[in-house]
Design an enzyme around this catalytic site. Structure first.
Site, PDB file in Angstrom:
ATOM      1  N   LYS A  29       0.840  -1.205   0.000  1.00 54.41           N
ATOM      2  CA  LYS A  29       0.000   0.000   0.000  1.00 54.41           C
ATOM      3  C   LYS A  29       0.866   1.243   0.000  1.00 54.41           C
ATOM      4  O   LYS A  29       0.656   2.168  -0.792  1.00 54.41           O
ATOM      5  CB  LYS A  29      -0.911  -0.037   1.228  1.00 54.41           C
ATOM      6  CG  LYS A  29      -2.100   0.879   1.139  1.00 54.41           C
ATOM      7  CD  LYS A  29      -2.964   0.781   2.403  1.00 54.41           C
ATOM      8  CE  LYS A  29      -3.740  -0.532   2.453  1.00 54.41           C
ATOM      9  NZ  LYS A  29      -4.365  -0.750   3.775  1.00 54.41           N
ATOM     10  N   ARG A  98      -3.113   3.143   8.603  1.00 52.66           N
ATOM     11  CA  ARG A  98      -3.474   1.994   7.774  1.00 52.66           C
ATOM     12  C   ARG A  98      -2.355   0.979   7.708  1.00 52.66           C
ATOM     13  O   ARG A  98      -1.215   1.320   7.412  1.00 52.66           O
ATOM     14  CB  ARG A  98      -3.768   2.471   6.342  1.00 52.66           C
ATOM     15  CG  ARG A  98      -4.610   3.710   6.265  1.00 52.66           C
ATOM     16  CD  ARG A  98      -4.638   4.291   4.861  1.00 52.66           C
ATOM     17  NE  ARG A  98      -5.296   3.432   3.898  1.00 52.66           N
ATOM     18  CZ  ARG A  98      -5.321   3.681   2.596  1.00 52.66           C
ATOM     19  NH1 ARG A  98      -4.690   4.746   2.110  1.00 52.66           N
ATOM     20  NH2 ARG A  98      -5.938   2.855   1.775  1.00 52.66           N
ATOM     21  N   GLY A 107      -8.379  -7.309   4.370  1.00 55.01           N
ATOM     22  CA  GLY A 107      -9.180  -7.299   5.595  1.00 55.01           C
ATOM     23  C   GLY A 107      -8.541  -8.008   6.767  1.00 55.01           C
ATOM     24  O   GLY A 107      -9.147  -8.145   7.816  1.00 55.01           O
ATOM     25  N   MET A 109      -5.724  -7.193   8.400  1.00 56.05           N
ATOM     26  CA  MET A 109      -5.098  -6.348   9.411  1.00 56.05           C
ATOM     27  C   MET A 109      -5.891  -5.073   9.573  1.00 56.05           C
ATOM     28  O   MET A 109      -6.997  -4.968   9.079  1.00 56.05           O
ATOM     29  CB  MET A 109      -3.657  -6.136   9.062  1.00 56.05           C
ATOM     30  CG  MET A 109      -2.911  -7.459   9.193  1.00 56.05           C
ATOM     31  SD  MET A 109      -1.192  -7.289   9.042  1.00 56.05           S
ATOM     32  CE  MET A 109      -1.147  -6.427   7.501  1.00 56.05           C
ATOM     33  N   ARG A 343      -3.250  -1.191  -6.517  1.00 54.11           N
ATOM     34  CA  ARG A 343      -2.318  -2.318  -6.545  1.00 54.11           C
ATOM     35  C   ARG A 343      -2.650  -3.154  -7.765  1.00 54.11           C
ATOM     36  O   ARG A 343      -3.748  -3.036  -8.326  1.00 54.11           O
ATOM     37  CB  ARG A 343      -2.415  -3.150  -5.274  1.00 54.11           C
ATOM     38  CG  ARG A 343      -3.725  -3.881  -5.194  1.00 54.11           C
ATOM     39  CD  ARG A 343      -3.937  -4.572  -3.880  1.00 54.11           C
ATOM     40  NE  ARG A 343      -5.382  -4.703  -3.738  1.00 54.11           N
ATOM     41  CZ  ARG A 343      -6.023  -4.842  -2.598  1.00 54.11           C
ATOM     42  NH1 ARG A 343      -5.358  -4.844  -1.469  1.00 54.11           N
ATOM     43  NH2 ARG A 343      -7.317  -4.962  -2.570  1.00 54.11           N
ATOM     44  N   HIS A 459     -15.722  -8.567   0.925  1.00 57.83           N
ATOM     45  CA  HIS A 459     -14.732  -9.411   1.600  1.00 57.83           C
ATOM     46  C   HIS A 459     -14.782 -10.845   1.068  1.00 57.83           C
ATOM     47  O   HIS A 459     -13.771 -11.436   0.709  1.00 57.83           O
ATOM     48  CB  HIS A 459     -14.981  -9.397   3.112  1.00 57.83           C
ATOM     49  CG  HIS A 459     -14.055 -10.280   3.885  1.00 57.83           C
ATOM     50  ND1 HIS A 459     -14.379 -11.571   4.214  1.00 57.83           N
ATOM     51  CD2 HIS A 459     -12.798 -10.076   4.335  1.00 57.83           C
ATOM     52  CE1 HIS A 459     -13.367 -12.113   4.869  1.00 57.83           C
ATOM     53  NE2 HIS A 459     -12.393 -11.228   4.961  1.00 57.83           N
ATOM     54  N   SER A 786      15.374 -42.605 -12.114  1.00 59.49           N
ATOM     55  CA  SER A 786      14.137 -41.863 -11.906  1.00 59.49           C
ATOM     56  C   SER A 786      13.998 -41.649 -10.409  1.00 59.49           C
ATOM     57  O   SER A 786      14.009 -42.604  -9.636  1.00 59.49           O
ATOM     58  CB  SER A 786      12.945 -42.654 -12.443  1.00 59.49           C
ATOM     59  OG  SER A 786      11.755 -41.960 -12.144  1.00 59.49           O
ATOM     60  N   CYS A 854       9.556 -39.274 -10.710  1.00 59.02           N
ATOM     61  CA  CYS A 854       8.227 -39.849 -10.846  1.00 59.02           C
ATOM     62  C   CYS A 854       7.443 -39.817  -9.540  1.00 59.02           C
ATOM     63  O   CYS A 854       6.412 -40.428  -9.414  1.00 59.02           O
ATOM     64  CB  CYS A 854       8.316 -41.282 -11.356  1.00 59.02           C
ATOM     65  SG  CYS A 854       9.204 -42.378 -10.235  1.00 59.02           S
ATOM     66  N   TYR A 874      13.254 -34.951 -17.443  1.00 57.96           N
ATOM     67  CA  TYR A 874      11.784 -34.916 -17.477  1.00 57.96           C
ATOM     68  C   TYR A 874      11.210 -35.031 -16.077  1.00 57.96           C
ATOM     69  O   TYR A 874      11.889 -35.448 -15.129  1.00 57.96           O
ATOM     70  CB  TYR A 874      11.225 -36.046 -18.356  1.00 57.96           C
ATOM     71  CG  TYR A 874      11.432 -37.438 -17.788  1.00 57.96           C
ATOM     72  CD1 TYR A 874      10.509 -37.990 -16.897  1.00 57.96           C
ATOM     73  CD2 TYR A 874      12.545 -38.201 -18.141  1.00 57.96           C
ATOM     74  CE1 TYR A 874      10.705 -39.257 -16.360  1.00 57.96           C
ATOM     75  CE2 TYR A 874      12.742 -39.467 -17.614  1.00 57.96           C
ATOM     76  CZ  TYR A 874      11.820 -39.988 -16.721  1.00 57.96           C
ATOM     77  OH  TYR A 874      12.003 -41.227 -16.189  1.00 57.96           O
TER      78      TYR A 874
HETATM   79  P1  ADP Z   1      -7.734  -2.241   3.644  1.00 57.98           P
HETATM   80  O1  ADP Z   1      -6.328  -2.602   3.394  1.00 57.98           O
HETATM   81  O2  ADP Z   1      -8.462  -3.178   4.520  1.00 57.98           O
HETATM   82  O3  ADP Z   1      -8.435  -1.877   2.370  1.00 57.98           O
HETATM   83  P2  ADP Z   1      -7.331   0.558   4.049  1.00 57.98           P
HETATM   84  O4  ADP Z   1      -6.148   1.005   4.792  1.00 57.98           O
HETATM   85  O5  ADP Z   1      -7.221   0.645   2.577  1.00 57.98           O
HETATM   86  O6  ADP Z   1      -7.688  -0.905   4.521  1.00 57.98           O
HETATM   87  O7  ADP Z   1      -8.524   1.445   4.578  1.00 57.98           O
HETATM   88  C1  ADP Z   1      -9.848   1.056   4.819  1.00 57.98           C
HETATM   89  C2  ADP Z   1     -10.794   1.996   4.136  1.00 57.98           C
HETATM   90  O8  ADP Z   1     -10.620   3.336   4.591  1.00 57.98           O
HETATM   91  C3  ADP Z   1     -10.599   2.027   2.646  1.00 57.98           C
HETATM   92  O9  ADP Z   1     -11.824   2.043   1.997  1.00 57.98           O
HETATM   93  C4  ADP Z   1      -9.852   3.308   2.410  1.00 57.98           C
HETATM   94  O10 ADP Z   1     -10.107   3.807   1.136  1.00 57.98           O
HETATM   95  C5  ADP Z   1     -10.387   4.211   3.509  1.00 57.98           C
HETATM   96  N1  ADP Z   1      -9.376   5.194   3.871  1.00 57.98           N
HETATM   97  C6  ADP Z   1      -8.131   4.955   4.288  1.00 57.98           C
HETATM   98  N2  ADP Z   1      -7.443   6.085   4.482  1.00 57.98           N
HETATM   99  C7  ADP Z   1      -8.265   7.095   4.188  1.00 57.98           C
HETATM  100  C8  ADP Z   1      -8.132   8.520   4.171  1.00 57.98           C
HETATM  101  N3  ADP Z   1      -6.987   9.107   4.509  1.00 57.98           N
HETATM  102  N4  ADP Z   1      -9.195   9.240   3.813  1.00 57.98           N
HETATM  103  C9  ADP Z   1     -10.354   8.633   3.486  1.00 57.98           C
HETATM  104  N5  ADP Z   1     -10.562   7.320   3.480  1.00 57.98           N
HETATM  105  C10 ADP Z   1      -9.514   6.535   3.813  1.00 57.98           C
HETATM  106 MG    MG Z   2      -7.732  -0.754   1.091  1.00 59.17          MG
END
Ligand code: ADP
Ligand code: MG
Ligand code: MG
Length: 902
Positions: A29, A98, A107, A109, A343, A459, A786, A854, A874
């Protein structure tokens, strides 16, 4: 480890300082936020705390030296840039905290939004937003909820119940109907919940909020569900997570704001187009959580054309930049678009092939790269059967085909029940309104997942696609009642234990068990679909990539097959011969009686008679196989298992004898069998009288088999075919064993073959460690090796392969002694070393020695790469694995080539 950091004491990076290649340090991220920032895209400013900081924290239990000061410095420059201070009572800067590891763990962490709000700054936020009290209190209640749950382990349901209560008090089911006063009341209720569970008030100090949230993200790396997910996805346990601190932007500021997710292509089919979900007046987590039903992204064109056009432009740009399907998260704050994440997106197996093919067409990547981007596990999935639908089966509901496949099973409504039933060997379909990370165990146990809410990005959908598990999401005709363990649909009630079938491609749901048929990809491999004349993008892509893999690979691929039918199928799947034809099944069925005669023979003549009766039967077996494999090598293994395996079990014989005696019947034969079984009993049959040892101890046994093979080869060749037999002696540990068998075999072969032109090779399995270590000697008597990696693993580790996996491997996996069972994927360090030594020393003694494998490992992707690297000729695997091995053998070549230049 992390304790002797020398390379750099820099633990915090501004987004402007990173880039997409720094995933190890900044997590996926963070690295991609940096990349987008540097591309000039609208990313809210922020900074990333490195995975090194996390690892140091996890190792020592405290923040590493200097981290606090570095965070303070980066926070200060963020405040300067934004013109606001964190938690300032009049004009607060708010941030999100985040998680973000190297590999995406959807989801798994934690993330906390709106950090910096407190009883005073909530007023400031409202003023800042033009006296928007509703928005400010909504943001505050979200902070307490996320902070409470994530940082302080307050049970999430308590907050959810309070929210439900507030809605029912208002007589609504939509959280948008709650006004500022309702939300202010909710904040009070939330604070009470917080205090009750933590024994303290909700922290008002913004920097304390920030520090605690950062620590919670670090710790979420070791949360149980994260550990489980990593094990499932084979993600290493020691990577740690980075933490991103990002200035908040607000999608919950009113109807001109909102939040969404999008893919640059359909992650299910790979089709080009615009795929995503949008939710007006909401914060990010609402979309994935499936709180309210989202609208398709296309709707945004109507709601906010300017942002929509900008978003499409950015998506095209990202795809070109990453040269791959991207998935993104965005938020619109009062008509201004912000990018919050991108990503290279997860995709289904079918989409992986289709997209790789499209990107080649578009000139973005070459065929080598396309080959690199798909894998054998995906291909194996595409070979799973599909539903065979006739009029009898009408769908009862249609949801979103979130992750393809055809799954039938008993309905369950909780993760725990799914795990229970699956442990009893049942197929189950996990049915939920929506899944959440706590359902992971159940999702792993289930054959398929069915939800009534949520889209392609829910999810359930994301995790199922990652696991390659069938999933139908958002089947909203289903009325799911989890506590009642039932759902209703189309006037019918389905309760726990009833069978349903779900089609993860079409999204259709059926009651009962729908029969299955071969997938299109299997039909293609079977030769019943012509790839050049078919309008199926998946089959075309598979054909193209397989063709390239075949052109690139050095390893040949053979199959393990004991019957003509298996041999024929494997040949259609591309097998270039048989690497292992087991002969033991040829002693079963109505031939058992002959084997009993052989074992019970009291005189040489009796034994010879029994063998003479087996000879023509064996010959017929081999003729059939040589015919199917016309022109291709067929490695026949002489009989391997202990002979008593062909006799009835001791207990059964003892009972038979007793019963017959009771009745006064003649029990002479039963008694003789019983005596033989007792005599032949072994404490460790796997290490007992089997393999070459049988051949040395039972006169005439191997000779009969050798004669049958040679006669069959001559018969096929004289009938105009071309048989290429290779006789393989199992369980050799010393060259003298092989020499003895060889001397006898050569005589028979010379006698049978005469001048028919048939050539018969004699070689051995390398499956006893001593054989690997004396391979130089053994090669003198072997024209090929083999590797029998199943036994080599069993004897190399001293693991009884029939017992250990179920008995204690869980503990070994938990301790990280190995990341995957060495019976599934070859242990390259130990067992692999034996293979390497034997290959080198064998070839040194006999240049051109033919080398193959094998064991089960011949069809395992990682193992195939290893066998390529050690220079085998092989691999051999079961017929259905042949295409997988072909693909991986090609990938092994492009990957070795790629790593030189990359
Ligand atoms: P995950 O990896 O579980 O997607 P994220 O870190 O991306 O968790 O964040 C969870 C949600 O919060 C996502 O929908 C993200 O877009 C939103 N979010 C994260 N940071 C911000 C921010 N600075 N402003 C607005 N929304 C945010
Ligand atoms: Mg996210
Ligand atoms: Mg063996």
């Amino acid at each position: 480890m992390a304790t002797h950091e020398t390379a750099s004491d820099k633990l915090v990076y501004d987004f402007a300082e990173g880039n997409k290649d720094l995933k190890d340090l900044l997590g996926g991220k963070g690295a991609n936020l940096a990349e987008m920032t540097n591309l000039g895209l609208p990313v809210p400013p922020g900074f990333t705390i490195t995975t090194e900081a996390c690892k140091a924290y996890l190792a020592t239990g405290r923040e590493p030296d200097g981290l606090a000061a570095q965070i303070a410095a980066h926070l200060e420059s963020l405040e300067r840039e934004m013109g606001r201070r964190l938690g300032d009572p009049d004009d607060p800067l708010l941030v999100s905290v985040r998680s973000g590891a190297k590999f995406s763990m959807p989801g798994m962490m934690e993330t906390v939004l709106n950090v910096g709000l407190n009883d005073r700054s909530v007023i400031g936020l409202s003023n800042q937003a033009g006296q928007n009290d509703r928005f400010a209190w909504d943001s505050y209640r979200r902070l307490i909820q996320m902070f409470g749950k994530t940082v302080c382990d307050v049970p999430g349901e308590e907050f959810e119940h309070a929210l439900e209560d507030a809605k029912s008090a208002k007589g609504t089911r939509n959280d948008l109907d709650l006004d500022a006063d309702d939300l202010r009341g909710l904040v009070d209720a939330y604070k009470k919940i917080f205090a009750k569970h933590t024994g303290r008030e909700f922290p008002q100090e913004p920097r304390e909020q920030l520090d605690l949230a950062i620590r919670a993200v670090f710790e979420s790396w070791n949360a149980e569900r994260a550990i489980l997910y990593r094990r499932q996805e084979r993600i290493p346990a020691d990577l740690g997570t980075a933490v991103n601190v990002v200035a908040m932007v607000f999608g919950n500021l009113g109807p001109d704001s909102g939040t969404g997710v999008a893919f640059t292509r359909d992650p299910a089919s790979g089709a080009q187009g615009i795929y995503g979900d949008y939710l007006a007046n909401a914060q990010g987590e609402d979309v994935v959580a499936g709180i309210r039903n989202t609208v398709p992204l296309q709707e945004l064109e109507r709601l906010d054309k300017k942002s929509y056009d900008e978003l499409l432009g950015i998506m095209a740009r990202l795809e070109g930049h990453y040269q791959d399907l991207c998935d993104i998260e965005f938020t619109i704050e009062r008509g201004k678009l912000w990018m919050l994440q991108t990503r290279v997106g997860k995709r289904t197996a079918a989409a992986a092939f289709v997209i790789a093919g499209q990107l080649v067409d578009e000139g973005l990547i070459d065929l080598d790269e396309a080959l690199h981007r798909v894998n054998g596990a995906q291909l194996a999935q595409l070979m799973f059967p599909r539903f065979q639908l006739d009029h009898e089966f009408q769908p009862v509901a249609k949801g979103i085909g979130a992750s393809p496949g055809a799954a039938s099973g008993k309905v369950v409504f909780t993760s725990a029940r799914a795990v229970e039933l699956a442990a009893e060997g049942e197929s189950v379909i996990l049915v939920r309104r929506e899944t959440n990370p706590d359902d992971l165990n159940g999702m792993i146990a289930a054959k398929g997942i069915l939800t009534s809410r949520g889209g392609k990005t829910s999810h359930a959908a994301v995790v199922a696609r990652g696991m390659g598990k069938t999933c139908v999401s958002g089947a909203d005709e289903l009325e799911v009642d989890v506590p009642g363990r039932r759902f209703t649909v189309a006037g019918k009630t389905v309760t726990e234990g009833d069978v349903v079938s779900i089609d993860g491609t079409t999204g259709k749901v059926y009651l009962g068990e729908v029969p299955v048929m071969p997938s299109e990809v299997v039909q293609y491999f079977e030769g019943s679909l012509d790839p050049e004349h078919i309008d199926n993008p998946l089959v075309r892509a598979v054909h193209r990539i397989m063709t390239h893999a075949d052109a690139r690979r050095r390893l040949a691929v053979r199959t393990n097959a004991d019957t003509g039918a298996d041999a024929a199928r494997a040949r259609r799947f591309g097998a270039q011969g048989i690497g292992l034809c087991r002969t033991e099944h040829m002693f079963l069925g109505d031939r058992r009686e002959l084997v009993e005669r052989l074992i019970l023979a009291r005189t040489g003549t009796e034994r010879e008679d029994a063998l003479a009766a087996l000879l023509p039967l064996q010959r017929e077996d081999f003729i059939e196989i040589f015919r199917e494999m016309d022109g291709l090598p067929v490695t026949v293994r002489l009989i391997d298992p202990p002979l008593h395996e062909f006799l009835p079990p001791l207990e059964q014989l003892a009972v038979n004898v007793a019963v017959a005696q009771e009745r006064g019947e003649d029990v002479a034969k039963e008694e003789a069998l019983l005596a033989a079984v007792r005599r032949m009993h072994e404490e460790n049959p796997m290490l007992g009288l089997r393999g070459v040892r049988l051949g040395l101890v039972i006169p005439g046994l191997f000779a009969m088999q050798v004669r049958a093979i040679a006669e069959a080869a001559v018969a096929v060749t004289e009938a105009g075919g071309h048989a290429c037999p290779e006789i393989m002696v199992p369980l050799v540990g010393a060259v003298q064993e092989l020499e003895t068998v060889r001397a006898e075999a050569e005589k028979i072969i010379a006698e049978v073959v005469g001048d028919s032109g048939v050539e018969v090779l004699i070689g051995t399995m390398i499956e006893v460690p001593r054989a690997a270590l004396t391979a130089g000697q053994i090669a003198e008597a072997a024209e090929f090796f083999s590797f029998g990696t199943n036994d080599l693993t069993q004897m190399g580790w001293g693991f009884s392969r029939d017992d250990v996996e179920g008995a204690f491997f869980w503990r070994y996996l938990e301790l990280g002694i190995f990341g995957i069972s060495p019976f599934e994927s070859i242990d390259t360090d130990g067992v692999g070393r034996l293979v390497r030594i034997a290959a080198e020393e064998g070839r040194a003694a006999r240049p051109g020695l033919k080398l193959g494998v094998c064991g089960e490992h011949g069809g395992d992707p990682d193992s195939v790469h290893f066998f390529h690297a050690v220079g085998l000729d092989y691999v051999s695997c079961s017929p259905f694995r042949v295409p997988v091995a072909r693909l991986e053998a090609g990938r092994a070549v492009v990957e070795t080539a790629g790593s030189d230049s990359r």
